[in-house]
Design a protein around this motif. Sequence first.
Motif, PDB file in Angstrom:
ATOM      1  N   TRP A 144      -0.366 -12.514  10.234  1.00 37.82           N
ATOM      2  CA  TRP A 144       0.068 -11.358   9.447  1.00 37.82           C
ATOM      3  C   TRP A 144       1.511 -10.981   9.751  1.00 37.82           C
ATOM      4  CZ3 TRP A 144      -4.687  -7.564  10.056  1.00 37.82           C
ATOM      5  CH2 TRP A 144      -5.718  -7.997   9.217  1.00 37.82           C
ATOM      6  N   ALA A 145       1.909 -11.129  11.008  1.00 41.55           N
ATOM      7  CA  ALA A 145       3.257 -10.732  11.410  1.00 41.55           C
ATOM      8  C   ALA A 145       4.338 -11.526  10.687  1.00 41.55           C
ATOM      9  CB  ALA A 145       3.420 -10.888  12.918  1.00 41.55           C
ATOM     10  N   GLN A 146       3.992 -12.682  10.126  1.00 43.60           N
ATOM     11  CA  GLN A 146       4.970 -13.512   9.425  1.00 43.60           C
ATOM     12  C   GLN A 146       5.400 -12.898   8.092  1.00 43.60           C
ATOM     13  OE1 GLN A 146       3.905 -17.755   9.180  1.00 43.60           O
ATOM     14  NE2 GLN A 146       2.402 -17.379  10.788  1.00 43.60           N
ATOM     15  N   PHE A 147       4.544 -12.065   7.490  1.00 39.85           N
ATOM     16  CA  PHE A 147       4.868 -11.571   6.146  1.00 39.85           C
ATOM     17  C   PHE A 147       4.529 -10.100   5.928  1.00 39.85           C
ATOM     18  CE2 PHE A 147       0.650 -13.566   6.035  1.00 39.85           C
ATOM     19  CZ  PHE A 147      -0.133 -12.555   5.525  1.00 39.85           C
ATOM     20  N   MET A 148       3.977  -9.422   6.914  1.00 36.73           N
ATOM     21  CA  MET A 148       3.527  -8.050   6.719  1.00 36.73           C
ATOM     22  C   MET A 148       4.370  -7.106   7.565  1.00 36.73           C
ATOM     23  SD  MET A 148      -0.487  -6.819   6.936  1.00 36.73           S
ATOM     24  CE  MET A 148      -1.048  -8.251   5.980  1.00 36.73           C
ATOM     25  N   PRO A 149       4.922  -6.032   6.973  1.00 39.99           N
ATOM     26  CA  PRO A 149       5.679  -5.084   7.777  1.00 39.99           C
ATOM     27  C   PRO A 149       4.796  -4.455   8.859  1.00 39.99           C
ATOM     28  CG  PRO A 149       5.285  -4.229   5.560  1.00 39.99           C
ATOM     29  CD  PRO A 149       4.860  -5.660   5.551  1.00 39.99           C
ATOM     30  N   GLU A 150       5.432  -4.017   9.940  1.00 42.85           N
ATOM     31  CA  GLU A 150       4.688  -3.565  11.111  1.00 42.85           C
ATOM     32  C   GLU A 150       3.729  -2.420  10.792  1.00 42.85           C
ATOM     33  OE1 GLU A 150       5.507  -1.920  15.658  1.00 42.85           O
ATOM     34  OE2 GLU A 150       7.155  -2.688  14.424  1.00 42.85           O
ATOM     35  N   HIS A 151       4.194  -1.443  10.003  1.00 44.09           N
ATOM     36  CA  HIS A 151       3.320  -0.295   9.725  1.00 44.09           C
ATOM     37  C   HIS A 151       2.089  -0.709   8.931  1.00 44.09           C
ATOM     38  CE1 HIS A 151       5.291  -0.454   5.754  1.00 44.09           C
ATOM     39  NE2 HIS A 151       4.267   0.269   5.326  1.00 44.09           N
ATOM     40  N   LEU A 152       2.269  -1.655   8.017  1.00 44.36           N
ATOM     41  CA  LEU A 152       1.139  -2.108   7.212  1.00 44.36           C
ATOM     42  C   LEU A 152       0.181  -2.941   8.059  1.00 44.36           C
ATOM     43  CD1 LEU A 152      -0.016  -2.054   4.337  1.00 44.36           C
ATOM     44  CD2 LEU A 152       1.285  -4.139   3.854  1.00 44.36           C
ATOM     45  N   MET A 153       0.730  -3.759   8.934  1.00 37.96           N
ATOM     46  CA  MET A 153      -0.118  -4.557   9.815  1.00 37.96           C
ATOM     47  C   MET A 153      -0.932  -3.652  10.742  1.00 37.96           C
ATOM     48  SD  MET A 153       0.900  -7.852  12.163  1.00 37.96           S
ATOM     49  CE  MET A 153       2.048  -6.939  13.198  1.00 37.96           C
ATOM     50  N   ARG A 154      -0.315  -2.571  11.213  1.00 38.63           N
ATOM     51  CA  ARG A 154      -1.033  -1.636  12.074  1.00 38.63           C
ATOM     52  C   ARG A 154      -2.204  -0.996  11.322  1.00 38.63           C
ATOM     53  NH1 ARG A 154       3.012   0.854  13.511  1.00 38.63           N
ATOM     54  NH2 ARG A 154       2.976   2.594  12.044  1.00 38.63           N
ATOM     55  N   GLU A 155      -1.957  -0.602  10.071  1.00 37.72           N
ATOM     56  CA  GLU A 155      -3.029  -0.022   9.262  1.00 37.72           C
ATOM     57  C   GLU A 155      -4.133  -1.038   8.996  1.00 37.72           C
ATOM     58  OE1 GLU A 155      -1.603   1.804   5.698  1.00 37.72           O
ATOM     59  OE2 GLU A 155       0.074   2.792   6.721  1.00 37.72           O
ATOM     60  N   ALA A 156      -3.746  -2.284   8.770  1.00 41.44           N
ATOM     61  CA  ALA A 156      -4.745  -3.334   8.536  1.00 41.44           C
ATOM     62  C   ALA A 156      -5.600  -3.549   9.772  1.00 41.44           C
ATOM     63  CB  ALA A 156      -4.051  -4.627   8.120  1.00 41.44           C
ATOM     64  N   HIS A 157      -4.971  -3.561  10.954  1.00 37.39           N
ATOM     65  CA  HIS A 157      -5.730  -3.711  12.204  1.00 37.39           C
ATOM     66  C   HIS A 157      -6.700  -2.542  12.391  1.00 37.39           C
ATOM     67  CE1 HIS A 157      -4.219  -7.323  14.080  1.00 37.39           C
ATOM     68  NE2 HIS A 157      -2.963  -6.957  13.896  1.00 37.39           N
ATOM     69  N   GLU A 158      -6.247  -1.343  12.080  1.00 34.47           N
ATOM     70  CA  GLU A 158      -7.129  -0.178  12.207  1.00 34.47           C
ATOM     71  C   GLU A 158      -8.310  -0.290  11.251  1.00 34.47           C
ATOM     72  OE1 GLU A 158      -4.469   3.024  11.458  1.00 34.47           O
ATOM     73  OE2 GLU A 158      -3.551   2.974  13.466  1.00 34.47           O
TER      74      GLU A 158
END
Length: 312
Positions: free
Chosen positions: A246-260
């Motif tokens: 995910w880190a390759q194409f997803m901004p950090e804030h969105l990746m954090r929300e996805a993990h949550e």
Amino acid sequence: MRHQPTEYRPGTARGAAPPLGREYDLEGRRLWLHRSGSGGPSMVFLPGAGLVGLDFLNIHDRAAELTTSVLYDRAGTGWSERVTLPRTPTEVTDELRGLLRAADVPGPYLLVGHSLGAFYGRRYAQRFPEDVAGLLLLDPGHEDILSYVPKQAAELNEQMKPDPEQLPELSDEQIRSARDQLAQIYAQWPEPVREALIGYNLASWRTSLRETENFETEVYDELRHGGDLPDVPLIVLTAGGDNPYWAQFMPEHLMREAHEGVRAMQAAIAASVPQGEQRVLTGASHQYGHVEQPDAVFHAIRDLLGKADARR
């Protein structure tokens, strides 16, 4: 009719004999299985896409000190016979049930399913609840994941999915880099197993993509309409580390929300049965959490065995 095991023959399904285990002939199809230990309930490992039975040898060897423990490769993966991929959960679970009977592995079973293997473990429990003593799900997905992760994250993930047929062969540099990474992952495995796993991964890296081509269709549909899980002990282990893909194409804030969202989704899986429990493995990755934190996985196995024994 009982199916008889036969010695693995080099040059069949995957080219070279596996360093451990043997194959069984199941209705004309060769399937690989490795068994250790004794007693019950028997532990059965269901690998995720891209992994094979021997990927879990570190946990298997420890589990075998407590009970019967089984590693196996689904048809189309590892050292089992090649088949057309993807396959449906019904096909996979029918095959697993037949193989366990062919190998005289005593039931009931405590199923350890990782990622895609967790879908198959849940489907097995839906279809054959009398065969299941408990479930350990390692960072599982769920058919209702879109209800938990941001829509934008799901759309980005879908857009970035590669077509395995369009991907070029690995370059020499990529092979060297991958070999070094795999050697580190399998550093604690016996050398013959380590070399076999490295060779398999380098030759069969497209398999995980092919196995998951029906992920959002047939796999989700079968689980969604398959009924409730049986009332058995269940532990869900959530990978608490970042997702490098995910880190390759997803901004950090969105990746954090996805993990949550994934963490909440897995909490809901645990809450779907009376004896369900979620444990978060801080810093663990999705693919190799069992390598990075083997003690936590083993402790979950030990606890599930204790709960299963208390129910007898």
